[in-house]
Design a protein around this motif. Structure first.
Motif, PDB file in Angstrom:
ATOM      1  N   UNK A  10       0.851  -1.192   0.000  1.00 52.08           N
ATOM      2  CA  UNK A  10       0.000   0.000   0.000  1.00 52.08           C
ATOM      3  C   UNK A  10       0.881   1.233   0.000  1.00 52.08           C
ATOM      4  N   UNK A  11       0.319   2.333  -0.461  1.00 52.16           N
ATOM      5  CA  UNK A  11       1.027   3.599  -0.378  1.00 52.16           C
ATOM      6  C   UNK A  11       0.037   4.688  -0.004  1.00 52.16           C
ATOM      7  N   UNK A  12       0.561   5.769   0.543  1.00 53.16           N
ATOM      8  CA  UNK A  12      -0.286   6.902   0.913  1.00 53.16           C
ATOM      9  C   UNK A  12       0.536   8.171   0.820  1.00 53.16           C
ATOM     10  N   UNK A  13      -0.154   9.284   0.968  1.00 56.59           N
ATOM     11  CA  UNK A  13       0.513  10.567   0.855  1.00 56.59           C
ATOM     12  C   UNK A  13      -0.206  11.420  -0.156  1.00 56.59           C
ATOM     13  N   UNK A  14       0.366  12.507  -0.644  1.00 57.94           N
ATOM     14  CA  UNK A  14       1.780  12.839  -0.479  1.00 57.94           C
ATOM     15  C   UNK A  14       2.120  13.588   0.802  1.00 57.94           C
ATOM     16  N   UNK A  15       1.086  14.119   1.483  1.00 58.87           N
ATOM     17  CA  UNK A  15       1.427  14.951   2.623  1.00 58.87           C
ATOM     18  C   UNK A  15       1.373  14.199   3.930  1.00 58.87           C
ATOM     19  N   UNK A  16       1.494  14.921   5.005  1.00 54.93           N
ATOM     20  CA  UNK A  16       1.354  14.327   6.325  1.00 54.93           C
ATOM     21  C   UNK A  16      -0.121  14.118   6.616  1.00 54.93           C
ATOM     22  N   UNK A  17      -0.400  13.401   7.704  1.00 53.78           N
ATOM     23  CA  UNK A  17      -1.812  13.132   8.011  1.00 53.78           C
ATOM     24  C   UNK A  17      -2.353  12.126   7.043  1.00 53.78           C
ATOM     25  N   UNK A  18      -1.742  10.950   7.026  1.00 53.19           N
ATOM     26  CA  UNK A  18      -2.130   9.952   6.038  1.00 53.19           C
ATOM     27  C   UNK A  18      -3.579   9.527   6.203  1.00 53.19           C
ATOM     28  N   UNK A  19      -4.116   9.664   7.397  1.00 54.91           N
ATOM     29  CA  UNK A  19      -5.494   9.210   7.586  1.00 54.91           C
ATOM     30  C   UNK A  19      -6.456  10.040   6.750  1.00 54.91           C
ATOM     31  N   UNK A  20      -6.090  11.252   6.435  1.00 55.23           N
ATOM     32  CA  UNK A  20      -6.981  12.070   5.633  1.00 55.23           C
ATOM     33  C   UNK A  20      -6.983  11.628   4.176  1.00 55.23           C
ATOM     34  N   UNK A  21      -5.883  11.036   3.730  1.00 52.38           N
ATOM     35  CA  UNK A  21      -5.790  10.619   2.335  1.00 52.38           C
ATOM     36  C   UNK A  21      -6.204   9.179   2.131  1.00 52.38           C
ATOM     37  N   UNK A  22      -6.120   8.398   3.167  1.00 54.92           N
ATOM     38  CA  UNK A  22      -6.394   6.980   2.987  1.00 54.92           C
ATOM     39  C   UNK A  22      -5.209   6.283   2.362  1.00 54.92           C
ATOM     40  N   UNK A  23      -5.333   4.998   2.253  1.00 54.08           N
ATOM     41  CA  UNK A  23      -4.290   4.144   1.737  1.00 54.08           C
ATOM     42  C   UNK A  23      -4.778   3.522   0.439  1.00 54.08           C
ATOM     43  N   UNK A  24      -3.903   3.413  -0.555  1.00 53.90           N
ATOM     44  CA  UNK A  24      -4.215   2.695  -1.781  1.00 53.90           C
ATOM     45  C   UNK A  24      -3.477   1.369  -1.741  1.00 53.90           C
ATOM     46  N   UNK A  25      -4.238   0.300  -1.812  1.00 53.55           N
ATOM     47  CA  UNK A  25      -3.672  -1.043  -1.755  1.00 53.55           C
ATOM     48  C   UNK A  25      -3.530  -1.628  -3.151  1.00 53.55           C
ATOM     49  N   UNK A  26      -2.498  -2.459  -3.324  1.00 50.61           N
ATOM     50  CA  UNK A  26      -2.392  -3.253  -4.525  1.00 50.61           C
ATOM     51  C   UNK A  26      -3.309  -4.464  -4.457  1.00 50.61           C
ATOM     52  N   UNK A  27      -3.304  -5.242  -5.514  1.00 47.12           N
ATOM     53  CA  UNK A  27      -4.170  -6.424  -5.579  1.00 47.12           C
ATOM     54  C   UNK A  27      -3.584  -7.634  -4.864  1.00 47.12           C
ATOM     55  N   UNK A  28      -2.339  -7.511  -4.437  1.00 47.93           N
ATOM     56  CA  UNK A  28      -1.768  -8.551  -3.609  1.00 47.93           C
ATOM     57  C   UNK A  28      -0.970  -9.600  -4.359  1.00 47.93           C
ATOM     58  N   UNK A  29      -0.087 -10.250  -3.614  1.00 42.66           N
ATOM     59  CA  UNK A  29       0.627 -11.439  -4.083  1.00 42.66           C
ATOM     60  C   UNK A  29       0.223 -12.588  -3.180  1.00 42.66           C
ATOM     61  N   UNK A  30      -0.290 -13.647  -3.795  1.00 45.85           N
ATOM     62  CA  UNK A  30      -0.634 -14.832  -2.998  1.00 45.85           C
ATOM     63  C   UNK A  30       0.604 -15.704  -2.885  1.00 45.85           C
ATOM     64  N   UNK A  31       1.163 -15.786  -1.686  1.00 44.60           N
ATOM     65  CA  UNK A  31       2.359 -16.590  -1.443  1.00 44.60           C
ATOM     66  C   UNK A  31       1.952 -17.916  -0.820  1.00 44.60           C
ATOM     67  N   UNK A  32       2.379 -18.993  -1.460  1.00 50.07           N
ATOM     68  CA  UNK A  32       2.132 -20.330  -0.923  1.00 50.07           C
ATOM     69  C   UNK A  32       3.473 -20.989  -0.661  1.00 50.07           C
ATOM     70  N   UNK A  33       3.709 -21.368   0.579  1.00 49.38           N
ATOM     71  CA  UNK A  33       4.951 -22.041   0.963  1.00 49.38           C
ATOM     72  C   UNK A  33       4.633 -23.522   1.141  1.00 49.38           C
ATOM     73  N   UNK A  34       5.371 -24.354   0.405  1.00 52.46           N
ATOM     74  CA  UNK A  34       5.099 -25.809   0.461  1.00 52.46           C
ATOM     75  C   UNK A  34       6.290 -26.567   1.045  1.00 52.46           C
TER      76      UNK A  34
END
Lengths: 117, 110
Positions: free
Chosen positions: A93-117
């Motif tokens: 995830x990333x956020x910004x550009x300024x301070x007070x990240x809660x005001x901007x929210x977070x942008x998440x990626x779609x994820x990597x599914x990691x499977x350990x066998x």
């Protein structure tokens, strides 16, 4: 709409192997994060990164984990010696550009599914 | 004890019905965020609420932050099948850590 891009989408690895998960955050964001979600469980914070150093890390983020921003665009999570219990969805995830990240929210990626066998 | 308690944990309704889900805590927050997560995807930010008593609308979704800033609710009017997903509330527990609740899994049936 700007996106956070994660690669690979799926990764299968043998226990004890090293894996590197890659992320390209939104270009003008300044704060970067990794979260993980074990199947059926809540999304959990791993680490935050700002100004080329770790801002905060959780108790999950032990010595087996490391993060790096090797250039101006990529943000990576390395797991040195994977364990079965590391199997999960890993979200950048990333956020910004300024301070007070809660005001901007977070942008998440779609994820990597990691499977350990 | 969870910092954020979301209820109900699961909700299954018919298309066209209204619903409300809740996010509660014993702590006071400076702000709270709502996200929706679909299977195999990351959470997507819906709204951030900041002021006690604040109400924000996003089409058929209405978000409210409690007067004491300890709780929040999400109301969906005339639910559609596309509203199906996991609804998460989250707060910043430090300057850079977002902590989520367990979520409400909403299923809207046609």
């Amino acid at each position: 709409e700007p996106e956070v891009t994660q690669t690979p989408s799926h990764q299968v690895t043998q226990m004890g192997q090293e894996v590197i998960l890659r992320c390209v955050p939104i270009s003008n964001h300044l704060y970067f994060y990794w979260y993980r979600q074990i199947l059926g469980q809540k999304v959990e914070f791993l680490v935050s990164f700002y100004n080329n150093e770790i801002s905060e890390k959780s108790e999950i983020f032990d010595d087996q984990f490391s993060v790096e921003r090797p250039d101006g665009s990529n943000f990576t999570l390395k797991i040195r010696s994977t364990k079965l219990e590391d199997s999960a969805m890993y979200f950048c995830a990333s956020s910004g550009p300024g301070q007070g990240t809660s005001l901007y929210g977070y942008t998440f990626g779609s994820g990597t599914r990691l499977t350990v066998v | 004890t969870q910092l954020l308690e979301q209820s109900p944990q699961f909700l299954s309704i018919q298309e066209g019905e209204n619903l409300t889900v809740y996010c509660n805590s014993s702590s006071v927050f400076s702000s709270l965020q709502w996200y929706r997560q679909e299977p195999g995807e990351g959470p997507v930010l819906l709204v951030t609420v900041v002021t006690g008593g604040e109400v924000k609308k996003l089409k058929r979704l209405t978000f409210q932050f409690g007067d004491a800033r300890k709780d929040s609710s999400l109301h969906i009017t005339a639910a559609q099948t596309g509203d199906t997903g996991l609804y998460l509330c989250g707060i910043e527990t430090s300057g850079s850590r977002l902590t989520f609740g367990e979520g409400t899994q909403l299923t809207v049936n046609p």
